[in-house]
Every structure is written in C-alpha cells, then in structure tokens.
Design a protein around this motif. Sequence first.
Motif, PDB file in Angstrom:
ATOM      1  N   TYR A 214       0.749  -1.381   0.066  1.00  0.00           N
ATOM      2  CA  TYR A 214      -0.001  -0.050  -0.090  1.00  0.00           C
ATOM      3  C   TYR A 214       0.938   1.142   0.052  1.00  0.00           C
ATOM      4  O   TYR A 214       1.925   1.132   0.863  1.00  0.00           O
ATOM      5  CB  TYR A 214      -0.811  -0.151   1.314  1.00  0.00           C
ATOM      6  N   PRO A 215       0.622   2.127  -0.964  1.00  0.00           N
ATOM      7  CA  PRO A 215       1.462   3.278  -0.977  1.00  0.00           C
ATOM      8  C   PRO A 215       1.500   4.330   0.087  1.00  0.00           C
ATOM      9  O   PRO A 215       1.420   5.659  -0.444  1.00  0.00           O
ATOM     10  CB  PRO A 215       0.981   3.860  -2.341  1.00  0.00           C
ATOM     11  N   ASN A 216       1.754   4.026   1.224  1.00  0.00           N
ATOM     12  CA  ASN A 216       1.942   4.994   2.317  1.00  0.00           C
ATOM     13  C   ASN A 216       3.392   4.961   2.612  1.00  0.00           C
ATOM     14  O   ASN A 216       3.952   3.831   3.007  1.00  0.00           O
ATOM     15  CB  ASN A 216       0.967   4.604   3.511  1.00  0.00           C
TER      16      ASN A 216
ATOM     17  N   HIS B 260       4.269   3.248   5.924  1.00  0.00           N
ATOM     18  CA  HIS B 260       4.152   1.869   5.962  1.00  0.00           C
ATOM     19  C   HIS B 260       5.209   1.287   5.089  1.00  0.00           C
ATOM     20  O   HIS B 260       5.566   0.221   5.432  1.00  0.00           O
ATOM     21  CB  HIS B 260       2.605   1.502   5.231  1.00  0.00           C
TER      22      HIS B 260
ATOM     23  N   ARG C 283       1.055   5.946  -6.040  1.00  0.00           N
ATOM     24  CA  ARG C 283       0.917   6.917  -5.079  1.00  0.00           C
ATOM     25  C   ARG C 283      -0.585   7.749  -4.816  1.00  0.00           C
ATOM     26  O   ARG C 283      -1.072   7.865  -3.971  1.00  0.00           O
ATOM     27  CB  ARG C 283       1.858   8.099  -5.231  1.00  0.00           C
TER      28      ARG C 283
ATOM     29  N   GLU D  80      -3.365   5.782  -2.473  1.00  0.00           N
ATOM     30  CA  GLU D  80      -3.424   6.347  -0.826  1.00  0.00           C
ATOM     31  C   GLU D  80      -4.521   7.247  -0.502  1.00  0.00           C
ATOM     32  O   GLU D  80      -4.482   8.251  -1.302  1.00  0.00           O
ATOM     33  CB  GLU D  80      -1.865   6.854  -0.544  1.00  0.00           C
ATOM     34  N   TYR D  81      -5.087   6.992   0.598  1.00  0.00           N
ATOM     35  CA  TYR D  81      -6.120   7.687   1.036  1.00  0.00           C
ATOM     36  C   TYR D  81      -5.548   8.904   2.016  1.00  0.00           C
ATOM     37  O   TYR D  81      -4.749   8.836   2.822  1.00  0.00           O
ATOM     38  CB  TYR D  81      -7.161   6.945   1.904  1.00  0.00           C
ATOM     39  N   ASN D  82      -6.031  10.276   1.427  1.00  0.00           N
ATOM     40  CA  ASN D  82      -5.443  11.492   2.306  1.00  0.00           C
ATOM     41  C   ASN D  82      -6.807  11.562   3.256  1.00  0.00           C
ATOM     42  O   ASN D  82      -7.772  12.182   2.626  1.00  0.00           O
ATOM     43  CB  ASN D  82      -5.336  12.345   1.051  1.00  0.00           C
TER      44      ASN D  82
END
Length: 274
Positions: free
Chosen positions: A180-182, A185, A207, A210-212
Amino acid sequence: GDSFSENIAIEKKFEYSNFINKYLKNYQVVNYGIGGYSADQVFLRYLKYKDHDIKKVFYFFMPADTGFATDIKFSNNRSYVLKKKKINYFIQILGKLNITYFAMDIIFISRDIFNKNYSTINIENYNNVLANKIYRKFYSKKFDKCIKNKEICDSNFLKLLKVFKKEVEKNNSKFYILLYPNQKHINHFKEIIKNEKEQFNYFILDRNLEYNYIDRNHKYQFRNDGHWNEYGNILFAENLIKIFEKLGIKSTKINKVNIFKDINLFYSQYKYWT
C-alpha cells in the motif's frame, strides 16, 4: 489480502479483477481477498485453495498486517503449526439476524442525510461491510499490543513471509508482495526485511491510491472510508497490469472510456456513489 483485495462494497462488474480479465492474455486474475483479514489469515486462505491452478501469488500487505493474530505458531526453521481457533457462536448468530441489517439501514441513511462525507451502501454489500467493521473492533486490541511489542511482531511477521513464500514455491508458483503506497508503511516493511530483502519481490502501488484523510481524495475513494471506489479500481487495475507487464504477463490497454460510461450510468441510476 483484506478488504482492499476483496473490493469491499463494490458492484461485481466494477471489481478490478473484472476490469483486468477483459484485457489480460493467457492468464486470469482470481480474487481471494476477505475484508478484515490479517496476514496469517491470508496465508491460511492460500493453504485452503493452493490446489487451484495458481501460477503467481500476490499478497497485498497493509499497514496493520504486522499485528496479526496468533493462529500460527512458528519455529526457527521455517516450519509452523496451525492452532485451532475457537468459534464465537454469538458473533455468528448476530451476523445472521435481520435486525442487524435494519440497524445498518438506519445508520447509513441517517449519516447520508446529516453528513455529506457519508453515503448509503447497497444492501447486497452489508455482509462484508459488517464483517469488516466487527473484525476491526476486535483486531484493534491486538494491534495495540503489537505497538508495545514491535520487535516481536516484526519478527513473527518476517517468519510468516518466509513460510508463505516457501509454501507458494513448493507449489511451483511465484510469490510477490504488493505494498500500500503510504511512505511510513513502506519504510516499515523495508525495515522488517532489510536483512533478507533479496528473498522477496515486492511492488509499491501507485501513489494516487493512498487515501488522504485531510483532503479526502474523492476521486478514487469512497466518502465513507479509504477503500477504493469504482474509479479507484480502474487505477488499481492499470497499476497491476503495469506490474504484470514487468513479469512478462501480456495484456491490451484498458479502454477507460467505455468503463467510465458504465460507471456514470450506474451512478445516475443509484444513490450509492463515492
């Protein structure tokens, strides 16, 4: 993987696997994801279905996966013992009661009326949404313990990855990891495998997936939470196809124009949207 792999609350025709399979050559993507699953449960699910004709396994690693439950006991030589899990009959019965769906109707409709950040959910998706919410409540307690015992959790997770990879390769399949693109993480994952990084093939997702939580990227995620909506699934499908190309799996380019038309038509008929 967990609910991101499962595609929680998504209509079947808009799942990323269906997008991909229309354009993939010589392969078919099969989705084994289950909402709320942690790393050990993903591994156990693979063991259950390993006799399927699986050529490549992609494990979707999420930020909380290092705090997995204790269904597996590891030894230092990459062997393991499965621990039998006690069944909580109360939770099973509760999930089957229609009153649960009635309560969820009230909650979702009320939130939709009074809070613009929420929307209603198709009743066909209530079961996986409910399972995910309940599991997260129980799982958060285990994850809190893991924060206090980070070294132990990271060590157990690395053992799990080794065992997982070993079982996949014993089945003449290839093992890959999706991240996951955090960035936090990703750094954590790299720290866990730093002494054995040559053993694992992993790919970092786009990217934009990813949830902002500050800006709430409505373009790709549901308003309700950070799960990808139908448009996010297109991006995820495109991302996976690029990864597949690197592995020699050929496909044709996704026709987004027709897909967008289908999604827009879907949203024009129903209230269930991002």
